[in-house]
Design a protein around this motif. Structure first.
Motif, PDB file in Angstrom:
ATOM      1  N   UNK A 262      -7.552  28.094  41.659  1.00 27.98           N
ATOM      2  CA  UNK A 262      -6.208  27.959  42.201  1.00 27.98           C
ATOM      3  C   UNK A 262      -6.063  28.714  43.509  1.00 27.98           C
ATOM      4  N   UNK A 263      -5.239  28.137  44.399  1.00 24.84           N
ATOM      5  CA  UNK A 263      -4.916  28.799  45.653  1.00 24.84           C
ATOM      6  C   UNK A 263      -3.651  29.632  45.534  1.00 24.84           C
ATOM      7  N   UNK A 264      -2.801  29.302  44.554  1.00 28.31           N
ATOM      8  CA  UNK A 264      -1.548  30.027  44.388  1.00 28.31           C
ATOM      9  C   UNK A 264      -0.791  29.510  43.186  1.00 28.31           C
ATOM     10  N   UNK A 265       0.271  30.213  42.843  1.00 27.47           N
ATOM     11  CA  UNK A 265       1.096  29.874  41.685  1.00 27.47           C
ATOM     12  C   UNK A 265       2.547  29.751  42.122  1.00 27.47           C
ATOM     13  N   UNK A 266       3.179  28.651  41.763  1.00 27.98           N
ATOM     14  CA  UNK A 266       4.612  28.462  42.013  1.00 27.98           C
ATOM     15  C   UNK A 266       5.342  28.526  40.682  1.00 27.98           C
ATOM     16  N   UNK A 267       6.301  29.419  40.584  1.00 28.65           N
ATOM     17  CA  UNK A 267       7.091  29.597  39.369  1.00 28.65           C
ATOM     18  C   UNK A 267       8.518  29.126  39.635  1.00 28.65           C
ATOM     19  N   UNK A 268       8.987  28.153  38.870  1.00 28.96           N
ATOM     20  CA  UNK A 268      10.327  27.596  39.051  1.00 28.96           C
ATOM     21  C   UNK A 268      11.125  27.839  37.778  1.00 28.96           C
ATOM     22  N   UNK A 269      12.173  28.645  37.882  1.00 30.77           N
ATOM     23  CA  UNK A 269      13.047  28.953  36.742  1.00 30.77           C
ATOM     24  C   UNK A 269      12.241  29.407  35.526  1.00 30.77           C
ATOM     25  N   UNK A 270      11.380  30.380  35.737  1.00 29.93           N
ATOM     26  CA  UNK A 270      10.510  30.867  34.661  1.00 29.93           C
ATOM     27  C   UNK A 270      11.077  32.133  34.030  1.00 29.93           C
ATOM     28  N   UNK A 271      11.334  32.119  32.725  1.00 28.81           N
ATOM     29  CA  UNK A 271      11.874  33.323  32.069  1.00 28.81           C
ATOM     30  C   UNK A 271      10.789  34.367  31.862  1.00 28.81           C
ATOM     31  N   UNK A 272      11.228  35.616  31.717  1.00 32.13           N
ATOM     32  CA  UNK A 272      10.280  36.692  31.397  1.00 32.13           C
ATOM     33  C   UNK A 272      10.923  37.730  30.485  1.00 32.13           C
ATOM     34  N   UNK A 273      12.025  38.309  30.925  1.00 30.85           N
ATOM     35  CA  UNK A 273      12.691  39.340  30.128  1.00 30.85           C
ATOM     36  C   UNK A 273      13.777  38.679  29.281  1.00 30.85           C
ATOM     37  N   UNK A 274      13.518  38.552  27.987  1.00 28.80           N
ATOM     38  CA  UNK A 274      14.456  37.879  27.087  1.00 28.80           C
ATOM     39  C   UNK A 274      15.507  38.833  26.541  1.00 28.80           C
ATOM     40  N   UNK A 275      15.467  40.083  26.997  1.00 30.34           N
ATOM     41  CA  UNK A 275      16.464  41.047  26.563  1.00 30.34           C
ATOM     42  C   UNK A 275      17.418  41.465  27.655  1.00 30.34           C
ATOM     43  N   UNK A 276      17.206  40.967  28.879  1.00 27.08           N
ATOM     44  CA  UNK A 276      18.024  41.409  30.008  1.00 27.08           C
ATOM     45  C   UNK A 276      19.406  40.771  30.019  1.00 27.08           C
ATOM     46  N   UNK A 277      19.504  39.549  29.527  1.00 26.93           N
ATOM     47  CA  UNK A 277      20.783  38.845  29.487  1.00 26.93           C
ATOM     48  C   UNK A 277      21.419  39.048  28.111  1.00 26.93           C
ATOM     49  N   UNK A 278      22.702  39.394  28.031  1.00 24.37           N
ATOM     50  CA  UNK A 278      23.326  39.674  26.729  1.00 24.37           C
ATOM     51  C   UNK A 278      23.230  38.518  25.731  1.00 24.37           C
ATOM     52  N   UNK A 279      23.445  37.288  26.211  1.00 27.27           N
ATOM     53  CA  UNK A 279      23.381  36.164  25.285  1.00 27.27           C
ATOM     54  C   UNK A 279      21.959  35.866  24.854  1.00 27.27           C
ATOM     55  N   UNK A 280      21.001  35.966  25.806  1.00 28.56           N
ATOM     56  CA  UNK A 280      19.588  35.836  25.438  1.00 28.56           C
ATOM     57  C   UNK A 280      19.240  36.837  24.349  1.00 28.56           C
ATOM     58  N   UNK A 402      21.924  28.688  33.441  1.00 30.37           N
ATOM     59  CA  UNK A 402      22.392  29.161  32.136  1.00 30.37           C
ATOM     60  C   UNK A 402      21.276  29.196  31.101  1.00 30.37           C
ATOM     61  N   UNK A 403      20.222  28.424  31.312  1.00 36.12           N
ATOM     62  CA  UNK A 403      19.131  28.386  30.347  1.00 36.12           C
ATOM     63  C   UNK A 403      18.107  29.481  30.609  1.00 36.12           C
ATOM     64  N   UNK A 404      17.860  29.786  31.873  1.00 37.20           N
ATOM     65  CA  UNK A 404      17.006  30.920  32.248  1.00 37.20           C
ATOM     66  C   UNK A 404      17.835  31.781  33.189  1.00 37.20           C
ATOM     67  N   UNK A 405      18.563  32.748  32.658  1.00 38.85           N
ATOM     68  CA  UNK A 405      19.426  33.576  33.510  1.00 38.85           C
ATOM     69  C   UNK A 405      18.628  34.224  34.639  1.00 38.85           C
ATOM     70  N   UNK A 406      19.194  34.278  35.844  1.00 39.26           N
ATOM     71  CA  UNK A 406      18.462  34.860  36.970  1.00 39.26           C
ATOM     72  C   UNK A 406      17.854  36.226  36.665  1.00 39.26           C
ATOM     73  N   UNK A 407      18.554  37.046  35.893  1.00 38.78           N
ATOM     74  CA  UNK A 407      18.047  38.388  35.608  1.00 38.78           C
ATOM     75  C   UNK A 407      16.741  38.324  34.811  1.00 38.78           C
ATOM     76  N   UNK A 408      16.576  37.286  33.995  1.00 40.84           N
ATOM     77  CA  UNK A 408      15.336  37.129  33.233  1.00 40.84           C
ATOM     78  C   UNK A 408      14.183  36.743  34.145  1.00 40.84           C
ATOM     79  N   UNK A 409      14.419  35.804  35.062  1.00 38.96           N
ATOM     80  CA  UNK A 409      13.377  35.375  35.994  1.00 38.96           C
ATOM     81  C   UNK A 409      13.048  36.465  37.009  1.00 38.96           C
TER      82      UNK A 409
END
Length: 456
Positions: A262-280, A402-409
């Motif tokens: 691979x030359x690079x990685x593009x991440x589009x709306x990718x979640x990571x921290x599932x505890x950062x958003x209150x509803x998540x 709403x599905x992947x809150x910005x704070x999670x990405x």
């Protein structure tokens, strides 16, 4: 993909046959999924207006900060209206709005969209997982390549939707050969797959294929002007696909082969921290509270039905069915806006089951225990630490997702050493397939892919 005749893209069967559940044999379900939840939420939300007006009239509602100025402006008008007139008026308006919702749902069911044809021929397959070549005319010509990896729980054509074939078409027009990974439904092989199996048995081999396609010219006698063509593809992961591609690249790096793949990685709306958003975080806690019974249910069902995940998505925005179907009811028949609604709604309702072991990991390890953000996510013994990745990264985060809150990405971006980040107006789906997707995501992404492959 443009909306075409209502026939199955591979068998040619028309959309006349419906099963007892309303699932079309050759395309998306006829009714919105899950229909009872759409109807129930619409009734509940509109009925709550009838219950809330007395409280609003006497000023006893503790409004959210964003609503307080509007509520203060409305209060004198409510107080000036006699209760014996206000109550029936609110009920009448609620019933009228509910009729609009029902009209929109029935209009959708009366002309359900067909599943679009794939964006190109199948050039690779393992089990039910296939790669479609979105620009076969670019094969063998050198230039940039990109492998697009969508989520496991929705169909791949969200990345190739619309008259210009969406993101896939835009990349092809820019001279980039897009290879679209299509998971389809889990088959006999994938039924027992966990996340690690998808990464090792599907994404890594698909990436090797894409790398071989990008390097094809370097293994042949070709004109000298082509010999400097890029030899490695970019890999793009959308939503859950971003986690799968990240896992594949981290594994490849540990094996010493990432620079060849691979030359690079593009991440589009990718979640990571599932505890950062209150509803998540709340969803995760609820998953763990019923972990034992839910695991038994998933195993007895042979996987996680798409209706369950659709219900979770709807509950992220309970008023959405009221807004979208009442709005759809008022759109001019045959208009481009109505066609776009049908395309997106058809895709949203056309989910696929999630293999049981993968579903359990998503619900209980990712959502429940927040394994990625706490360095507890492992793939075959390797802890997934994003900061170890040496490739350049392009990260796109939707402002109203709403599905992947910005704070999670954003938590993932913060752990990547070489991340170029853009923030895109719109939501989770709109950022890749909405009216603003071309300017917001497609163009900057294409520019980055071309630059990344040229520098490889």
């Amino acid at each position: 993909m443009a909306r075409g005749p209502k026939s199955h893209p591979e068998t040619g069967q028309t959309r006349t046959g419906q099963t007892g559940t309303g699932e079309a044999e050759s395309g998306p379900p006829r009714w919105p999924v899950p229909l009872p939840l759409h109807l129930g939420l619409s009734n509940l939300i509109l009925a709550s207006s009838c219950a809330a007006w007395p409280l609003a009239r006497n000023g006893s509602i503790d409004w959210k900060p964003a609503c307080r100025s509007d509520a203060a402006e409305l209060l004198p008008q409510l107080q000036a209206c006699p209760p014996e007139l206000l109550g029936p008026a609110v009920l009448e308006a609620a019933c009228a709005r509910l009729s609009q919702v029902q009209a929109g749902i029935e209009r959708y069911a009366g002309d359900p969209p067909a599943r679009p044809a794939p964006p190109g021929p199948v050039v690779w397959q393992a089990g039910t997982t296939r790669i479609h070549d979105g620009a076969p005319h670019l094969a063998g010509r050198g230039g940039a390549h990109v492998l697009l990896v969508p989520s496991l729980i929705n169909r791949a054509h969200i990345l190739a939707l619309g008259d210009g074939h969406g993101l896939v078409g835009h990349l092809a027009a820019a001279g980039i050969r897009p290879l679209l990974l299509d998971w389809d439904r889990p088959g006999p092989e994938e039924g027992g797959f966990g996340i690690a199996d998808y990464v090792a048995e599907r994404v890594r081999p698909a990436l090797r294929f894409a790398a071989a396609q990008a390097a094809h010219l370097h293994t042949r006698q070709v004109p000298a002007r082509w010999r400097s063509a890029p030899s490695r593809p970019v890999v793009l992961g959308y939503c859950m696909g971003g986690l799968l591609t990240l896992g594949a690249l981290l594994g490849a790096q540990a094996a010493g082969e990432v620079e060849d793949l691979a030359a690079g990685l593009a991440l589009v709306a990718t979640p990571w921290d599932f505890g950062a958003d209150p509803l998540f975080s709340a969803v995760g806690a609820l998953m763990l509270a019923q972990e034992g019974s839910m695991r038994r249910w998933i195993r007895s069902a042979g996987g996680l039905p798409p209706e369950f995940l659709q219900a979770l998505f709807v509950l992220r925005d309970p008023a959405l069915p009221v807004r979208k179907f009442s709005g759809f009811a008022g759109l001019p028949p045959g208009s481009a806006t109505a066609g776009n609604f049908l395309d997106l709604e058809g895709w949203a309702n056309d989910g696929v089951p999630l293999a049981g072991p993968a579903a359990e990991e998503c619900l209980f390890d990712w959502f429940g225990r927040n394994a990625p953000a706490t360095d507890a996510w492992q793939i075959r013994g390797q802890i997934m630490r994003p900061e170890a990745l040496t490739l350049p990264v392009f990260a796109a985060i939707a402002a109203r997702d709403r599905l992947v809150p910005p704070v999670s990405a954003e938590a993932l971006v913060g752990r990547l050493a070489q991340a170029a980040t853009i923030r895109v107006p719109g939501g989770h789906v709109g950022m890749v397939a909405g009216r603003g997707a071309r300017a917001g995501l497609w163009q900057p992404l294409a520019e980055w892919v071309l630059a990344c492959c040229s520098a490889a």
